[in-house]
Scaffold this motif. Structure first.
Motif, PDB file in Angstrom:
ATOM      1  N   VAL A   1       0.843  -1.204   0.000  1.00  0.00           N
ATOM      2  CA  VAL A   1       0.000   0.000   0.000  1.00  0.00           C
ATOM      3  C   VAL A   1       0.873   1.247   0.000  1.00  0.00           C
ATOM      4  CG1 VAL A   1      -1.630   1.339   1.398  1.00  0.00           C
ATOM      5  CG2 VAL A   1      -2.029  -1.093   1.000  1.00  0.00           C
ATOM      6  N   GLU A   2       1.919   1.261   0.810  1.00  0.00           N
ATOM      7  CA  GLU A   2       2.839   2.407   0.817  1.00  0.00           C
ATOM      8  C   GLU A   2       3.489   2.574  -0.553  1.00  0.00           C
ATOM      9  OE1 GLU A   2       5.680   2.373   4.012  1.00  0.00           O
ATOM     10  OE2 GLU A   2       4.137   1.867   5.474  1.00  0.00           O
TER      11      GLU A   2
ATOM     12  N   LYS B   1       4.271   5.531  -5.725  1.00  0.00           N
ATOM     13  CA  LYS B   1       4.309   5.543  -7.191  1.00  0.00           C
ATOM     14  C   LYS B   1       3.164   6.345  -7.792  1.00  0.00           C
ATOM     15  CE  LYS B   1       6.943   1.348  -7.545  1.00  0.00           C
ATOM     16  NZ  LYS B   1       6.973  -0.063  -7.809  1.00  0.00           N
ATOM     17  N   ALA B   2       2.106   6.568  -7.037  1.00  0.00           N
ATOM     18  CA  ALA B   2       0.950   7.303  -7.555  1.00  0.00           C
ATOM     19  C   ALA B   2       1.285   8.761  -7.850  1.00  0.00           C
ATOM     20  CB  ALA B   2      -0.218   7.218  -6.576  1.00  0.00           C
ATOM     21  N   THR B   3       2.179   9.357  -7.082  1.00  0.00           N
ATOM     22  CA  THR B   3       2.510  10.776  -7.282  1.00  0.00           C
ATOM     23  C   THR B   3       3.102  11.034  -8.665  1.00  0.00           C
ATOM     24  OG1 THR B   3       2.777  11.072  -4.910  1.00  0.00           O
ATOM     25  CG2 THR B   3       3.801  12.724  -6.331  1.00  0.00           C
ATOM     26  N   PRO B   4       4.115  10.272  -9.113  1.00  0.00           N
ATOM     27  CA  PRO B   4       4.629  10.513 -10.469  1.00  0.00           C
ATOM     28  C   PRO B   4       3.598  10.182 -11.551  1.00  0.00           C
ATOM     29  CG  PRO B   4       6.108   9.030  -9.264  1.00  0.00           C
ATOM     30  CD  PRO B   4       4.940   9.324  -8.383  1.00  0.00           C
ATOM     31  N   ILE B   5       2.753   9.182 -11.306  1.00  0.00           N
ATOM     32  CA  ILE B   5       1.708   8.851 -12.271  1.00  0.00           C
ATOM     33  C   ILE B   5       0.756  10.035 -12.401  1.00  0.00           C
ATOM     34  CG2 ILE B   5      -0.322   7.387 -12.698  1.00  0.00           C
ATOM     35  CD1 ILE B   5       1.282   5.090 -11.342  1.00  0.00           C
ATOM     36  N   ALA B   6       0.375  10.603 -11.272  1.00  0.00           N
ATOM     37  CA  ALA B   6      -0.531  11.756 -11.285  1.00  0.00           C
ATOM     38  C   ALA B   6       0.087  12.926 -12.046  1.00  0.00           C
ATOM     39  CB  ALA B   6      -0.885  12.177  -9.867  1.00  0.00           C
ATOM     40  N   GLY B   7       1.373  13.160 -11.833  1.00  0.00           N
ATOM     41  CA  GLY B   7       2.049  14.249 -12.535  1.00  0.00           C
ATOM     42  C   GLY B   7       2.069  14.027 -14.039  1.00  0.00           C
ATOM     43  N   ALA B   8       2.349  12.801 -14.442  1.00  0.00           N
ATOM     44  CA  ALA B   8       2.366  12.481 -15.873  1.00  0.00           C
ATOM     45  C   ALA B   8       0.973  12.640 -16.470  1.00  0.00           C
ATOM     46  CB  ALA B   8       2.889  11.062 -16.084  1.00  0.00           C
ATOM     47  N   LEU B   9      -0.036  12.133 -15.782  1.00  0.00           N
ATOM     48  CA  LEU B   9      -1.406  12.273 -16.276  1.00  0.00           C
ATOM     49  C   LEU B   9      -1.812  13.743 -16.380  1.00  0.00           C
ATOM     50  CD1 LEU B   9      -3.223   9.397 -14.352  1.00  0.00           C
ATOM     51  CD2 LEU B   9      -2.859   9.551 -16.820  1.00  0.00           C
ATOM     52  N   ARG B  10      -1.446  14.517 -15.389  1.00  0.00           N
ATOM     53  CA  ARG B  10      -1.787  15.947 -15.392  1.00  0.00           C
ATOM     54  C   ARG B  10      -1.159  16.647 -16.596  1.00  0.00           C
ATOM     55  NH1 ARG B  10      -0.449  16.870 -10.516  1.00  0.00           N
ATOM     56  NH2 ARG B  10      -2.521  16.409  -9.744  1.00  0.00           N
TER      57      ARG B  10
END
Length: 81
Positions: free
Chosen positions: A29-30, A35-44
């Protein structure tokens, strides 16, 4: 029987297995949120700069086809999806 009582009757070996599985889930979970933060940045960036338009008419179609993820998943990592 309440869950706490069920746990109390587990054999020591099964208690250890439960503890090991819970520990590994906590690590995963951690890792997911790290890893979600860089994914969010790329999606944004892909969404705001409309980079998806090279091959797709909408960001939703892009996200679904390239990531194979649902809108609810994308919203979790990128709230503006």
């Amino acid at each position: 029987m309440p869950a706490t009582e069920d746990k109390d009757i587990l054999l020591p070996m099964r208690k250890r297995k439960l503890a090991d599985l819970e520990a590994s889930m906590e690590i995963l979970v951690e890792d997911i949120w790290t890893k979600a933060t860089p994914i969010a940045g790329a999606l944004r960036t892909i969404q705001t700069k409309k980079l998806y338009k090279a091959n797709y008419k909408s960001f939703a179609t892009y996200r679904g086809n390239t990531l194979g993820q649902t809108p609810s998943w994308a919203f979790k990592v990128h709230p503006q999806s």
